[in-house]
Design an enzyme around this catalytic site. Structure first.
Site, short mmCIF file in Angstrom:
data_model
loop_
_atom_site.label_atom_id
_atom_site.label_comp_id
_atom_site.label_asym_id
_atom_site.label_seq_id
_atom_site.Cartn_x
_atom_site.Cartn_y
_atom_site.Cartn_z
N CYS A 58 45.25 44.65 37.13
CA CYS A 58 45.27 44.71 38.60
C CYS A 58 44.45 43.58 39.21
O CYS A 58 44.64 43.23 40.38
CB CYS A 58 44.75 46.05 39.09
SG CYS A 58 43.04 46.41 38.65
N SER A 113 34.79 40.25 35.93
CA SER A 113 35.53 41.35 36.56
C SER A 113 35.17 41.49 38.04
O SER A 113 34.09 41.10 38.46
CB SER A 113 35.22 42.68 35.84
OG SER A 113 35.69 42.65 34.52
#
Length: 408
Positions: A58, A113
């Site tokens: 995602c 991240s």
């Protein structure tokens, strides 16, 4: 293209886009899963590239591999995406050699991240590499690199608090619900999609919200039924989706469809609803945001949620980078030694030839230990080559040592 001619660190590339420069809509245009990814790998093999993998989550879509240049990898990736090569190149980062290797280490550790230290990326990397290997696209060098990267990530998790606390997109969704919805025990919750993200989200809902008033719907009904049975929840077939959308107060979407699974038409003339879309690309139609009774939250908005855990994680970054440097050095040393393998093999063959030569037979009183003597000489040669780049000198020296030990 000669496959063996490109298996060097200088030919390792990564090209990708992530959350830093693109929103979820753009990332959705370059998301590749299942058949699309398989097509990329099949085409790669057909064009002579057989050491690569695609990581699509995602938060990022990246292609890693050995190639003459990054453009070859970008062409492969964009051949299967709805987004164009031109858009990708405008937004992409491209790294090569040592910088590309370091990037993979950082990604695996959660340093790159959207939520610092998010450990879910490790499982995603493992799945991406396994998929590539099943399609004949992982060979010795890339497999060794990935294994070292995963070892580094494991060491960081065990030796630091970089992934400490509970911070992930799935947890952020639950945190958002807890902070914005009152009387949660009386609310009906619908979770659409029980894959990896959906399962994690579901368990967080049960654990942190202390509710089981949750219905699970999945394309494969058996998976929803299994999770529902495990957690004491309800499940329903996909054919009943419209009915359960109408009944629910909170809807979480964790599907991986290329098209929206919840349309604005599903939501018209309904009661007030909170919808959390955890999917990339978005699986809730954008027009739903315009409905006055709908509050729609997506992954980018969830990732902005912060708490004190993130500050603690940031303090662990230097320790994590130190562990990465250590593992990266080990890999590069291993790679450097692999360059000597052909010479060492040739040397072993030559020593066996010398041993069997009539000219040298009188030197060897005890042939039973010849293999051990040869291996000792090879080990010594490898040790010297590790510290000095003088292959020819070591070759001659090894022969002299073997002959000198012949009568011992």
């Amino acid at each position: 293209m000669q496959a063996n001619s490109i298996k060097d660190i200088s030919n390792f590339w990564i090209a990708g886009i992530n959350y830093k420069k693109t929103d979820a809509t753009i990332r959705g245009q370059f998301a590749v899963q299942g058949e699309l990814c398989a097509n990329i790998l099949k085409h790669a093999v057909a064009t002579g590239l057989n050491d690569l993998f695609v990581l699509s989550t995602c938060n990022r879509t990246e292609i890693y591999g050995f190639s003459d240049n990054a453009s070859q990898l970008i062409d492969l990736l964009c051949s299967q995406t709805t987004g164009t090569k031109e858009v990708f190149e405008e937004l992409a980062y491209v790294k090569n050699g040592h910088e590309a290797i370091q990037h993979l280490f950082y990604v695996s550790a959660g340093l790159d991240s959207q939520i610092l230290g998010d450990y879910e990326i490790v499982g995603q990397i493992k799945s991406a590499v396994k998929f590539a290997k099943e399609h004949g696209c992982i060979n010795v060098l890339l497999e060794r690199l990935v294994n070292t990267v995963l070892q580094s990530s494991k060491a960081i998790k065990n030796q630091t608090e970089l992934s400490g606390g509970t911070v992930s997109v799935s947890f952020a969704a639950v945190q958002y619900i807890r902070e914005h919805v009152k009387g949660i025990a009386d609310k009906k919750i619908l979770l659409l999609g029980t894959g990896k993200i959906g399962k994690i989200t579901c368990k967080n809902l049960v654990h942190y919200l202390k509710t089981t008033n949750i219905t699970l719907i999945n394309r494969t009904e058996e998976k929803a039924e299994e999770l529902a049975r495990e957690l004491g929840l309800n499940h329903a077939p996909l054919s009943e989706l419209s009915n359960y959308i109408s009944q629910s107060d909170i809807i979480l979407v964790a599907t991986d469809s290329t098209e929206p699974t919840i349309l604005s038409s599903h939501l018209k003339e309904q009661t007030s609803k909170l919808i959390v879309d955890l999917s990339i690309p978005y699986n809730v139609e954008a027009a739903a945001q315009q409905l006055p009774h709908v509050t729609l939250i997506n992954v980018d908005e969830l990732s902005k949620l912060k708490d004190e855990t993130l500050a603690k994680r940031e303090a662990e970054v230097p320790r994590a980078k130190a562990i990465i440097r250590e593992h990266m050095a080990d890999f590069l040393e291993w790679h450097e030694m692999r360059k000597h393998v052909p010479v060492l093999k040739a040397m072993k063959t030559k020593l066996k030839e010398i041993h069997n030569s009539p000219l040298f037979i009188p030197l060897y009183n005890n042939s039973a230990h010849t293999e051990e003597k040869i291996q000792r000489v090879i080990n010594g040669m490898a040790f010297k080559m590790k510290g000095q780049n003088q292959r020819g000198c070591h070759y001659i020296q090894a022969i002299n040592e073997f002959i000198a030990t012949g009568s011992n």
